[in-house]
Design a protein around this motif. Structure first.
Motif, PDB file in Angstrom:
ATOM      1  N   VAL A   5       0.837  -1.200   0.000  1.00 55.79           N
ATOM      2  CA  VAL A   5       0.000   0.000   0.000  1.00 55.79           C
ATOM      3  C   VAL A   5       0.875   1.254   0.000  1.00 55.79           C
ATOM      4  O   VAL A   5       0.592   2.220  -0.720  1.00 55.79           O
ATOM      5  CB  VAL A   5      -0.973  -0.015   1.205  1.00 55.79           C
ATOM      6  N   THR A   6       1.934   1.245   0.785  1.00 53.01           N
ATOM      7  CA  THR A   6       2.852   2.388   0.838  1.00 53.01           C
ATOM      8  C   THR A   6       3.522   2.610  -0.515  1.00 53.01           C
ATOM      9  O   THR A   6       3.587   3.740  -1.019  1.00 53.01           O
ATOM     10  CB  THR A   6       3.923   2.171   1.932  1.00 53.01           C
ATOM     11  N   VAL A  13       1.522   9.221  -6.119  1.00 52.72           N
ATOM     12  CA  VAL A  13       1.963  10.602  -5.903  1.00 52.72           C
ATOM     13  C   VAL A  13       2.978  11.010  -6.965  1.00 52.72           C
ATOM     14  O   VAL A  13       2.892  12.104  -7.544  1.00 52.72           O
ATOM     15  CB  VAL A  13       2.538  10.776  -4.478  1.00 52.72           C
ATOM     16  N   VAL A  14       3.933  10.139  -7.270  1.00 50.88           N
ATOM     17  CA  VAL A  14       4.945  10.433  -8.294  1.00 50.88           C
ATOM     18  C   VAL A  14       4.278  10.617  -9.652  1.00 50.88           C
ATOM     19  O   VAL A  14       4.605  11.545 -10.401  1.00 50.88           O
ATOM     20  CB  VAL A  14       6.020   9.325  -8.331  1.00 50.88           C
ATOM     21  N   LEU A  15       3.325   9.763  -9.971  1.00 48.53           N
ATOM     22  CA  LEU A  15       2.614   9.876 -11.246  1.00 48.53           C
ATOM     23  C   LEU A  15       1.847  11.188 -11.348  1.00 48.53           C
ATOM     24  O   LEU A  15       1.889  11.872 -12.373  1.00 48.53           O
ATOM     25  CB  LEU A  15       1.662   8.688 -11.423  1.00 48.53           C
TER      26      LEU A  15
END
Length: 122
Positions: A5-6, A13-15
């Motif tokens: 999940v992490t 977030v990066v995407l």
């Protein structure tokens, strides 16, 4: 499970950051002209190249960037003003007329979508 999940959360977030940065509109090469105004002026024009702004020192031209054409539209536009294309030095295009020399500069802008050129004001 928490680890997956992490990792998935970090990837999301990066995407999202990548997409935001990729679609972010870049500032026009001079602060005196708003990038949105420049693009609107070209889009509303029926010409392939348009003067999108004039500053104290330069006239700013904008056209869609097409790899095969390079600076062809800009060269043709300056030649309409009586200048003859002489040579290219890096991003600089040099034109001649009588005993005068005109040095201009072009570069791709906004994720290689546009070609922006500047020529000294008349």
């Amino acid at each position: 499970m928490k680890r997956i999940v992490t990792i998935l959360g970090i990837l999301i977030v990066v995407l999202i950051l990548f997409l935001i940065i990729r679609h972010q509109q870049l500032e026009f090469p001079t602060n005196e002209i708003k990038s949105s105004d420049a693009m609107d002026k070209l889009e509303k024009s029926n010409k392939k190249i348009e003067i999108v702004g004039e500053t104290e020192e330069y006239d700013w031209y904008l056209t869609l960037f097409e790899k095969g054409d390079r600076q062809k539209r800009f060269i043709e536009e300056i030649e309409k003003q009586g200048w003859i294309f002489d040579s290219q030095e890096g991003a600089g295009l040099i034109f001649k007329r009588d005993n005068e020399t005109l040095i201009t500069e072009c570069g791709v802008w906004n994720n290689n979508k546009y070609l922006v050129c500047s020529a000294p004001s008349k």
